[in-house]
Each structure stands twice: as C-alpha cells, then as structure tokens.
Write a protein that holds these residues in place. Structure first.
Motif, PDB file in Angstrom:
ATOM      1  N   GLN A   1       0.830  -1.203   0.000  1.00  0.00           N
ATOM      2  CA  GLN A   1       0.000   0.000   0.000  1.00  0.00           C
ATOM      3  C   GLN A   1       0.870   1.261   0.000  1.00  0.00           C
ATOM      4  O   GLN A   1       0.554   2.249  -0.670  1.00  0.00           O
ATOM      5  CB  GLN A   1      -0.943  -0.007   1.207  1.00  0.00           C
ATOM      6  N   GLU A   2       1.959   1.240   0.730  1.00  0.00           N
ATOM      7  CA  GLU A   2       2.886   2.383   0.752  1.00  0.00           C
ATOM      8  C   GLU A   2       3.478   2.619  -0.630  1.00  0.00           C
ATOM      9  O   GLU A   2       3.597   3.746  -1.091  1.00  0.00           O
ATOM     10  CB  GLU A   2       4.033   2.135   1.749  1.00  0.00           C
ATOM     11  N   THR A   3       3.826   1.499  -1.265  1.00  0.00           N
ATOM     12  CA  THR A   3       4.406   1.600  -2.604  1.00  0.00           C
ATOM     13  C   THR A   3       3.391   2.195  -3.575  1.00  0.00           C
ATOM     14  O   THR A   3       3.723   3.034  -4.409  1.00  0.00           O
ATOM     15  CB  THR A   3       4.863   0.206  -3.095  1.00  0.00           C
ATOM     16  N   LYS A   4       2.120   1.798  -3.484  1.00  0.00           N
ATOM     17  CA  LYS A   4       1.083   2.330  -4.357  1.00  0.00           C
ATOM     18  C   LYS A   4       0.913   3.826  -4.130  1.00  0.00           C
ATOM     19  O   LYS A   4       0.757   4.601  -5.068  1.00  0.00           O
ATOM     20  CB  LYS A   4      -0.256   1.632  -4.091  1.00  0.00           C
ATOM     21  N   LYS A   5       0.898   4.222  -2.846  1.00  0.00           N
ATOM     22  CA  LYS A   5       0.729   5.646  -2.531  1.00  0.00           C
ATOM     23  C   LYS A   5       1.882   6.460  -3.094  1.00  0.00           C
ATOM     24  O   LYS A   5       1.682   7.552  -3.627  1.00  0.00           O
ATOM     25  CB  LYS A   5       0.655   5.854  -1.019  1.00  0.00           C
ATOM     26  N   LYS A   6       3.086   5.955  -2.965  1.00  0.00           N
ATOM     27  CA  LYS A   6       4.249   6.679  -3.462  1.00  0.00           C
ATOM     28  C   LYS A   6       4.181   6.808  -4.981  1.00  0.00           C
ATOM     29  O   LYS A   6       4.508   7.840  -5.546  1.00  0.00           O
ATOM     30  CB  LYS A   6       5.545   5.975  -3.068  1.00  0.00           C
ATOM     31  N   ARG A   7       3.736   5.782  -5.658  1.00  0.00           N
ATOM     32  CA  ARG A   7       3.625   5.838  -7.113  1.00  0.00           C
ATOM     33  C   ARG A   7       2.537   6.822  -7.515  1.00  0.00           C
ATOM     34  O   ARG A   7       2.685   7.544  -8.483  1.00  0.00           O
ATOM     35  CB  ARG A   7       3.271   4.453  -7.671  1.00  0.00           C
ATOM     36  N   PHE A   8       1.420   6.750  -6.771  1.00  0.00           N
ATOM     37  CA  PHE A   8       0.316   7.624  -7.077  1.00  0.00           C
ATOM     38  C   PHE A   8       0.735   9.084  -6.904  1.00  0.00           C
ATOM     39  O   PHE A   8       0.490   9.922  -7.746  1.00  0.00           O
ATOM     40  CB  PHE A   8      -0.886   7.298  -6.187  1.00  0.00           C
TER      41      PHE A   8
END
Length: 196
Positions: free
Chosen positions: A185-192
């Motif tokens: 989820q952290e990785t998704k947020k950072k990409r977003f």
C-alpha cells in the motif's frame, strides 16, 4: 519359660528400625496366624531373641512386597515346620543314642507327620496362590493404569506443544502478510503521488 534376654516393644522397634505402631500391627498379625508371644502381668509383650528373629524375617518378607497377612502366615508356617522338624530330629537322636531300632509306632508317627506336613503345604498353597495371583494382578493393573496415565499426559503435552507452535507460526505468517500488505500500500501511494 523362655531363656535369654528379654526385650520390650520400644527396644524391638528400635532394633528393627520401625515405629511402635508398626511393631504392634505385625505382632497382632502374627498372633492372628497362631504365633504366641510371652506377656507380662500387665499384658505387655515380652520379646526374646527368637521373637526378634521372627520379626526380622517378617520385615524381610514385607520388604519383598508380600502383604502383612501373607507374611505372617508364611512365617508362622515356616516356624511350625522348624519346630516339628526339631521334634522329629530329637526323636531320631534319642533312638540313635539308645541304639534301638524304630518301632512300628515311631514309623507310623513319622509317616503321619509327613502326611500332615504334605497336606498342610497343599492347603497353604491352595490358600496363598489365589491371594498372590490377585496381588500380582492388582499390581500389574496399577502399573498399567500408571503407564496409560503417563502416556495420556505425554500425548496431551505433545498436542499442546504442537498447538502452541502452530499458533505461533500462524501469528508470524499473519504479521508477515500484514507487513507485506502495508508495504504494498505504501508503494502504491508513493507511485500515485509520484505522478503529480
């Protein structure tokens, strides 16, 4: 009357390394089997060397696992046999000293004694064997029950250890899964947010 040193209950108990009450129980059981102790005017038992030896023999039988009742019967039987053998031997010695041949009456008496002794042994065997078999059976059943109980405890401990290990493994898997989900989820947020 007996010859030799007289011992009293406390002295005999000390010699045997047992308590006064244990000595009393043993004496009562021996008396029940037919053994006779000398008593004083106050009805207290007086013990002579032969009595102390008899009680020591009884102690040995009890230590071997024989019940109090059977030890008393066995001891009294053995003592009667010794007594009867001594009578026969004294009769033989008297006859040999006087250089007389055995009379028909002597031979009949000795034969009757041997028949009595044989019958007595058969009766004793008939009485004691079932008791001994029963005691052995009870002891084996008790040991079997103890082993079953010990195995059940070992099984229960094994199941509890397995369950604890399983729960610990599941908890670690769940923690790892939650950590991986959180990382994803952290990785998704950072990409977003990286797109802006």
């Amino acid at each position: 009357m007996e010859n030799g040193k007289i011992y009293w209950s406390r002295e005999v108990a000390t010699l045997l390394g047992i308590g006064d009450s244990t000595l009393r129980k043993w004496c009562l059981e021996l008396e029940k089997a037919g053994y006779a102790f000398v008593r004083d005017e106050n009805d207290k038992r007086a013990f002579f060397d032969k009595d102390v030896l008899a009680l020591r023999d009884m102690q040995i039988l009890i230590r071997k696992g024989i019940t109090l009742e059977n030890a008393a019967i066995s001891l009294q039987t053995r003592l009667k046999q010794k007594e009867q053998a001594a009578i026969v031997l004294s009769g033989l010695e008297d006859n040999s000293r006087s250089d007389q041949a055995f009379t028909k009456t002597d031979l009949i008496a000795k034969n009757e004694f041997l028949e009595y002794q044989q019958a007595f042994f058969e009766q004793l065997e008939f009485q004691l064997l079932p008791k001994i078999r029963n005691e052995i059976k009870q002891e084996l059943e008790l040991k079997f029950e103890e082993k079953i109980t010990r195995l059940e405890r070992l099984l229960q401990d094994s199941v509890e250890r397995r369950d604890a290990l399983l729960m610990d493994t599941l908890r670690k898997i769940q923690e790892e899964t939650q950590r991986q989900i959180a990382t994803a989820q952290e990785t998704k947020k950072k990409r977003f947010w990286g797109l802006f």
